[in-house]
Motif scaffolding. Sequence first.
Motif, PDB file in Angstrom:
ATOM      1  N   THR A 143      43.259  52.420  58.803  1.00  0.00           N
ATOM      2  CA  THR A 143      43.900  51.170  59.236  1.00  0.00           C
ATOM      3  C   THR A 143      42.987  49.987  58.894  1.00  0.00           C
ATOM      4  O   THR A 143      42.564  49.246  59.780  1.00  0.00           O
ATOM      5  N   PRO A 144      42.667  49.762  57.627  1.00  0.00           N
ATOM      6  CA  PRO A 144      41.699  48.726  57.265  1.00  0.00           C
ATOM      7  C   PRO A 144      42.154  47.314  57.599  1.00  0.00           C
ATOM      8  O   PRO A 144      41.350  46.480  58.028  1.00  0.00           O
ATOM      9  N   ALA A 145      43.425  46.991  57.400  1.00  0.00           N
ATOM     10  CA  ALA A 145      43.891  45.625  57.665  1.00  0.00           C
ATOM     11  C   ALA A 145      43.828  45.292  59.143  1.00  0.00           C
ATOM     12  O   ALA A 145      43.368  44.217  59.543  1.00  0.00           O
ATOM     13  N   ILE A 146      44.286  46.222  59.971  1.00  0.00           N
ATOM     14  CA  ILE A 146      44.294  45.991  61.415  1.00  0.00           C
ATOM     15  C   ILE A 146      42.871  45.969  61.956  1.00  0.00           C
ATOM     16  O   ILE A 146      42.529  45.145  62.812  1.00  0.00           O
ATOM     17  N   THR A 147      42.022  46.848  61.456  1.00  0.00           N
ATOM     18  CA  THR A 147      40.627  46.866  61.897  1.00  0.00           C
ATOM     19  C   THR A 147      39.928  45.561  61.532  1.00  0.00           C
ATOM     20  O   THR A 147      39.190  44.987  62.342  1.00  0.00           O
ATOM     21  N   SER A 148      40.175  45.063  60.332  1.00  0.00           N
ATOM     22  CA  SER A 148      39.589  43.800  59.908  1.00  0.00           C
ATOM     23  C   SER A 148      40.059  42.654  60.812  1.00  0.00           C
ATOM     24  O   SER A 148      39.282  41.763  61.161  1.00  0.00           O
ATOM     25  N   ALA A 149      41.329  42.677  61.188  1.00  0.00           N
ATOM     26  CA  ALA A 149      41.866  41.628  62.054  1.00  0.00           C
ATOM     27  C   ALA A 149      41.199  41.652  63.422  1.00  0.00           C
ATOM     28  O   ALA A 149      40.902  40.603  64.007  1.00  0.00           O
ATOM     29  N   LEU A 150      40.937  42.851  63.930  1.00  0.00           N
ATOM     30  CA  LEU A 150      40.248  42.962  65.218  1.00  0.00           C
ATOM     31  C   LEU A 150      38.831  42.414  65.125  1.00  0.00           C
ATOM     32  O   LEU A 150      38.386  41.642  65.991  1.00  0.00           O
ATOM     33  N   TYR A 151      38.121  42.795  64.068  1.00  0.00           N
ATOM     34  CA  TYR A 151      36.753  42.308  63.896  1.00  0.00           C
ATOM     35  C   TYR A 151      36.721  40.786  63.757  1.00  0.00           C
ATOM     36  O   TYR A 151      35.803  40.122  64.241  1.00  0.00           O
ATOM     37  N   ALA A 152      37.716  40.227  63.096  1.00  0.00           N
ATOM     38  CA  ALA A 152      37.762  38.773  62.911  1.00  0.00           C
ATOM     39  C   ALA A 152      37.869  38.073  64.262  1.00  0.00           C
ATOM     40  O   ALA A 152      37.224  37.050  64.499  1.00  0.00           O
ATOM     41  N   ARG A 153      38.674  38.626  65.150  1.00  0.00           N
ATOM     42  CA  ARG A 153      38.804  38.014  66.479  1.00  0.00           C
ATOM     43  C   ARG A 153      37.506  38.145  67.272  1.00  0.00           C
ATOM     44  O   ARG A 153      37.084  37.205  67.947  1.00  0.00           O
ATOM     45  N   GLN A 154      36.888  39.308  67.185  1.00  0.00           N
ATOM     46  CA  GLN A 154      35.631  39.482  67.905  1.00  0.00           C
ATOM     47  C   GLN A 154      34.573  38.526  67.378  1.00  0.00           C
ATOM     48  O   GLN A 154      33.828  37.916  68.147  1.00  0.00           O
TER      49      GLN A 154
ATOM     50  N   GLY B 248      55.992  55.110  75.365  1.00  0.00           N
ATOM     51  CA  GLY B 248      56.331  53.694  75.368  1.00  0.00           C
ATOM     52  C   GLY B 248      55.115  52.820  75.134  1.00  0.00           C
ATOM     53  O   GLY B 248      55.138  51.907  74.301  1.00  0.00           O
ATOM     54  N   HIS B 249      54.043  53.107  75.863  1.00  0.00           N
ATOM     55  CA  HIS B 249      52.820  52.330  75.694  1.00  0.00           C
ATOM     56  C   HIS B 249      52.136  52.649  74.368  1.00  0.00           C
ATOM     57  O   HIS B 249      51.455  51.782  73.800  1.00  0.00           O
ATOM     58  N   TYR B 250      52.319  53.847  73.856  1.00  0.00           N
ATOM     59  CA  TYR B 250      51.763  54.172  72.544  1.00  0.00           C
ATOM     60  C   TYR B 250      52.441  53.322  71.467  1.00  0.00           C
ATOM     61  O   TYR B 250      51.781  52.740  70.594  1.00  0.00           O
ATOM     62  N   ALA B 251      53.777  53.245  71.543  1.00  0.00           N
ATOM     63  CA  ALA B 251      54.515  52.437  70.578  1.00  0.00           C
ATOM     64  C   ALA B 251      54.111  50.969  70.670  1.00  0.00           C
ATOM     65  O   ALA B 251      53.955  50.284  69.647  1.00  0.00           O
ATOM     66  N   LYS B 252      53.915  50.466  71.896  1.00  0.00           N
ATOM     67  CA  LYS B 252      53.509  49.066  72.069  1.00  0.00           C
ATOM     68  C   LYS B 252      52.095  48.848  71.532  1.00  0.00           C
ATOM     69  O   LYS B 252      51.780  47.790  70.973  1.00  0.00           O
ATOM     70  N   MET B 253      51.236  49.837  71.699  1.00  0.00           N
ATOM     71  CA  MET B 253      49.871  49.760  71.184  1.00  0.00           C
ATOM     72  C   MET B 253      49.889  49.582  69.662  1.00  0.00           C
ATOM     73  O   MET B 253      49.199  48.710  69.109  1.00  0.00           O
ATOM     74  N   VAL B 254      50.694  50.388  68.987  1.00  0.00           N
ATOM     75  CA  VAL B 254      50.807  50.278  67.533  1.00  0.00           C
ATOM     76  C   VAL B 254      51.446  48.936  67.158  1.00  0.00           C
ATOM     77  O   VAL B 254      51.014  48.276  66.205  1.00  0.00           O
ATOM     78  N   HIS B 255      52.451  48.530  67.902  1.00  0.00           N
ATOM     79  CA  HIS B 255      53.098  47.227  67.688  1.00  0.00           C
ATOM     80  C   HIS B 255      52.070  46.102  67.717  1.00  0.00           C
ATOM     81  O   HIS B 255      52.065  45.213  66.855  1.00  0.00           O
ATOM     82  N   ASN B 256      51.169  46.130  68.704  1.00  0.00           N
ATOM     83  CA  ASN B 256      50.179  45.065  68.822  1.00  0.00           C
ATOM     84  C   ASN B 256      49.169  45.101  67.687  1.00  0.00           C
ATOM     85  O   ASN B 256      48.691  44.061  67.233  1.00  0.00           O
ATOM     86  N   GLY B 257      48.841  46.300  67.211  1.00  0.00           N
ATOM     87  CA  GLY B 257      47.953  46.399  66.059  1.00  0.00           C
ATOM     88  C   GLY B 257      48.578  45.771  64.824  1.00  0.00           C
ATOM     89  O   GLY B 257      47.925  45.030  64.082  1.00  0.00           O
ATOM     90  N   ILE B 258      49.855  46.051  64.600  1.00  0.00           N
ATOM     91  CA  ILE B 258      50.571  45.453  63.471  1.00  0.00           C
ATOM     92  C   ILE B 258      50.598  43.936  63.620  1.00  0.00           C
ATOM     93  O   ILE B 258      50.402  43.188  62.645  1.00  0.00           O
ATOM     94  N   GLU B 259      50.827  43.484  64.831  1.00  0.00           N
ATOM     95  CA  GLU B 259      50.841  42.039  65.117  1.00  0.00           C
ATOM     96  C   GLU B 259      49.513  41.392  64.722  1.00  0.00           C
ATOM     97  O   GLU B 259      49.486  40.312  64.115  1.00  0.00           O
ATOM     98  N   TYR B 260      48.402  42.066  65.055  1.00  0.00           N
ATOM     99  CA  TYR B 260      47.077  41.541  64.677  1.00  0.00           C
ATOM    100  C   TYR B 260      46.981  41.370  63.170  1.00  0.00           C
ATOM    101  O   TYR B 260      46.525  40.346  62.662  1.00  0.00           O
TER     102      TYR B 260
ATOM    103  N   ASP C 120      41.058  35.385  71.486  1.00  0.00           N
ATOM    104  CA  ASP C 120      40.742  36.568  72.280  1.00  0.00           C
ATOM    105  C   ASP C 120      41.397  37.803  71.668  1.00  0.00           C
ATOM    106  O   ASP C 120      42.337  37.713  70.869  1.00  0.00           O
ATOM    107  N   GLU C 121      40.912  38.954  72.046  1.00  0.00           N
ATOM    108  CA  GLU C 121      41.528  40.210  71.639  1.00  0.00           C
ATOM    109  C   GLU C 121      41.689  41.097  72.858  1.00  0.00           C
ATOM    110  O   GLU C 121      40.892  41.046  73.781  1.00  0.00           O
TER     111      GLU C 121
END
Length: 292
Positions: free
Chosen positions: A253-264, A161-173, A234-235
Motif C-alpha cells: 500500500t505505498p500510496a496510502i502509506t506515503s499519505a500517512l507519513y505526509a500527515r505525520q 463493518g469497521h474493517y471496511a471503514k478502515m480501508v475506506h479511510n486509507g483510500i481517502e488518505y 491530523d491523522e
Amino acid sequence: MKIGMIGLGRMGKNMADRLRTGGHQVVGYDIAPDSGRDVDSLQALVQALQAPRVIWVMVPAGKPIESTLDQLGDLMERGDLVVDGGNTRFTQDQEHAQALAAKGIGLVDVGTSNGIWGKEKGYALMVGGSDQDVARIQPILDTLKPEGDYGLVHAGGTGAGHYAKMVHNGIEYGMMQALAEGYAVLEASDLIKEPGEVVESWRKGSVIQSWLLDLLAQALKEDPHLSGIAGKADETGETKWMIADALELGVPTPAITSALYARQSSKIEDPMTMKVVSALRSAFGGHPIVRE
C-alpha cells in the motif's frame, strides 16, 4: 422505531436528527450537559427504552468506547443490542462482541462516513454482524443511508463493518494526498496563472472529477492559494491499522502509506530525521549544515 443514541457530538447529533426526521424516536445521551441530551446518565437512557433495546453508540475509539460498552454490559438485558458506529478497531469488535454475548447482548459494528453532510444527504454505512442482528436495525439503517440503492452494505460478520471503514479511510488518505500534491505543483509552476481555475476546470468531464475535487475547488474560492490555512493535518488511527493489516496480508500500500507519513511529518516543526540526514550528508560528503 425507538432507539437510544450515545454521543451527541458532530456526527451523533446529526444522525439523531436525521432519524427523528425519518419518524423514529431517539433518546439521546451525552456526557456534556449542553449537548441537547434527553437523559443525564447511561442508566437513565437504558431505563427510558423498553426491552429488547437497541442503543447506537457514537463515541471515540479507545477508552471512551471501552468504558461505555463495559457500563452498557452491566445495565442492559439479555436480548438487547448495541450498535458501535464509531471507529473501533475491528479486532476489538470481536472482543467486545464476545464479552457482550456472555450476557446475552448482541453487537453490530457500523463504519459511518459522510461527516457533516450526512444529516442532509445520508451516510455511507458499512455494517458488520449477524444477519439476525442486522435485520433488527434495518429500519434505522434505511433511514440513515442516502436515498437510492447505494450507501449501505452488510460487509460480513463481527468487525467487517469497521474493517471496511478502515480501508475506506486509507483510500481517502491516498486520494486527498494525490489532490494535494497535484495542486502544490500547480502553485509552484510559473506557467500556471491561476491554479484554482485549473482545479475548477477539472470538475466536469475529467477522469479525476470527484466530490473531494469539488470540495478543493470550493476551498480555493473561499481562500485563494489557501493562504489562511496552516500546512498541518491530523491523522487518525484507522489508516495505521489498515497499513498494519496490509503488511500481514502481504498487500503493498505505498500510496496510502506515503499519505500517512505526509500527515505525520506535517506536525513536526523541526524533524529529528532531517537533522540526522543533514549530519550524515556533512560527514560523508562535506555538505554544509544549516545551523539553528
